[in-house]
Design a protein around this motif. Structure first.
Motif, short mmCIF file in Angstrom:
data_model
loop_
_atom_site.label_atom_id
_atom_site.label_comp_id
_atom_site.label_asym_id
_atom_site.label_seq_id
_atom_site.Cartn_x
_atom_site.Cartn_y
_atom_site.Cartn_z
N MET A 1 -36.26 -2.14 -18.58
CA MET A 1 -37.39 -2.35 -17.82
C MET A 1 -37.77 -3.82 -17.87
N SER A 27 -32.31 -2.48 -1.21
CA SER A 27 -33.23 -1.39 -1.80
C SER A 27 -34.51 -2.18 -2.53
N TYR A 29 -37.46 -3.33 -2.06
CA TYR A 29 -38.93 -2.66 -2.12
C TYR A 29 -38.93 -1.53 -2.73
N LYS A 30 -37.95 -0.78 -2.65
CA LYS A 30 -38.11 0.85 -3.21
C LYS A 30 -37.66 0.61 -4.67
N ASP A 31 -37.08 -0.47 -5.05
CA ASP A 31 -36.92 -0.74 -6.50
C ASP A 31 -38.33 -1.05 -7.18
N HIS A 33 -41.30 -0.30 -6.18
CA HIS A 33 -42.06 1.01 -6.17
C HIS A 33 -41.68 1.87 -7.44
N LYS A 34 -40.33 1.65 -7.63
CA LYS A 34 -39.81 2.77 -8.62
C LYS A 34 -40.30 2.05 -10.02
N TYR A 35 -40.18 0.74 -10.21
CA TYR A 35 -40.36 0.16 -11.38
C TYR A 35 -41.89 0.24 -11.75
N ASP A 37 -43.93 2.59 -10.75
CA ASP A 37 -43.95 4.08 -11.43
C ASP A 37 -43.71 4.37 -12.67
N GLU A 38 -42.65 3.68 -13.08
CA GLU A 38 -41.89 3.91 -14.52
C GLU A 38 -42.99 3.29 -15.50
N THR A 41 -46.19 5.40 -15.81
CA THR A 41 -45.70 6.63 -16.71
C THR A 41 -45.79 6.32 -17.95
#
Length: 280
Positions: A1, A27, A29-31, A33-35, A37-38, A41
């Motif tokens: 992370m 990817s 911008y998608k990465d 958002h994924k980071y 979200d993690e 969580t």
């Protein structure tokens, strides 16, 4: 992370120091958002989780990267249109010069070409060709133009026109005035040479303030005024537009450009080996 966060910091540094877009994955911008979200969580409902600070820093850094890239893409689109579409030079010509910025993501590429389309349509709408075609439309197809009745002149008892009539008469004179076509624009360097105004010295400002005012003299504000003085420099590299300390927009700059701008901004160019001072 932590590896992705360090990668964001490197991209942020490159976006700050370079006038071009930093290289990122398609990817990107998608990465992000994924980071995020993690991180959310891991935090869950714990307001004191260690990831809270990491989440805020990531949001701040990602936002700065996005905004800096948007500025660079917008500037590139505007400069491209300026070079490709010639206005007010006889019949307008549009030859799109392919200067698409490097390292665009798919989302940014779509954004860039949408700006190109918008700017192109705008220039077409104000071009001589467009305006001329509108004048060729038959009169019966044009909407009738309503003429505004001219107010009658009113004179006061002492024979002097009212202020409203004076304004209307002045507007009428301006509308009938001839357009100056032989005016020549001089470079800013020649204007400075012809000017008889010499920049005031800081010492003079301090002594004058001391004479006229017994209160505390703000030396910092005087230093800022000195740094706002205009200086001339020779540019070495391509640099995007900047906002000077005098709140004026300067640039974009190209190699071998001779430009005049506030001293404090020019120092930044010289410090980063983007330009050098010159005397005229």
């Amino acid at each position: 992370m932590d590896q992705f966060f360090q990668q964001l910091r490197k991209i942020q540094k490159k976006e700050r120091s370079n006038g071009t877009l930093a290289r990122v994955e398609d990817s990107f911008y998608k990465d992000i958002h994924k980071y995020l979200d993690e991180l959310r969580t891991h935090i869950g409902n714990d307001p004191f989780a260690a990831e809270q600070y990491l989440l805020k820093d990531t949001q701040r850094i990602a936002t700065e990267i996005c905004e800096r890239r948007e500025h660079k893409i917008t500037d590139a689109a505007v400069v491209n249109i300026h070079r490709s579409y010639h206005l007010f030079a006889g019949k307008p010509q549009f030859d799109l010069i392919d200067t698409t910025p490097l390292n665009l993501t798919p989302e940014e590429e779509k954004f860039y070409f949408s700006l190109i389309d918008t700017l192109t349509n705008h220039r077409k709408s104000i071009s001589l060709e467009k305006l001329s075609s509108e004048e060729d439309i038959p009169n019966e197809t044009k909407a009738p133009i309503k003429e505004t009745p001219k107010p009658q002149s009113t004179t006061l008892d002492n024979g002097v026109e009212s202020s409203q009539d004076a304004v209307l008469n002045r507007i009428d004179e301006i509308s009938k005035a001839k357009v100056i076509t032989d005016e020549k624009a001089e470079p800013i360097e020649k204007q400075i040479q012809k000017s008889n105004i010499k920049p005031a010295k800081v010492e003079d400002d301090i002594s004058e303030l001391a004479r006229d005012n017994d209160e505390f003299v703000d030396l910092e504000s005087i230093k800022i005024a000195k740094d706002s003085e205009l200086v001339t420099m020779l540019v070495f590299d391509d640099v995007d537009s900047i906002v000077g300390v005098d709140e004026r927009v300067y640039g974009p700059f190209r190699p071998q450009d001779l430009v005049v701008l506030p001293k404090i901004n020019a120092k930044i160019f010289v410090k980063n080996h983007k330009a050098r001072f010159v005397k005229i």
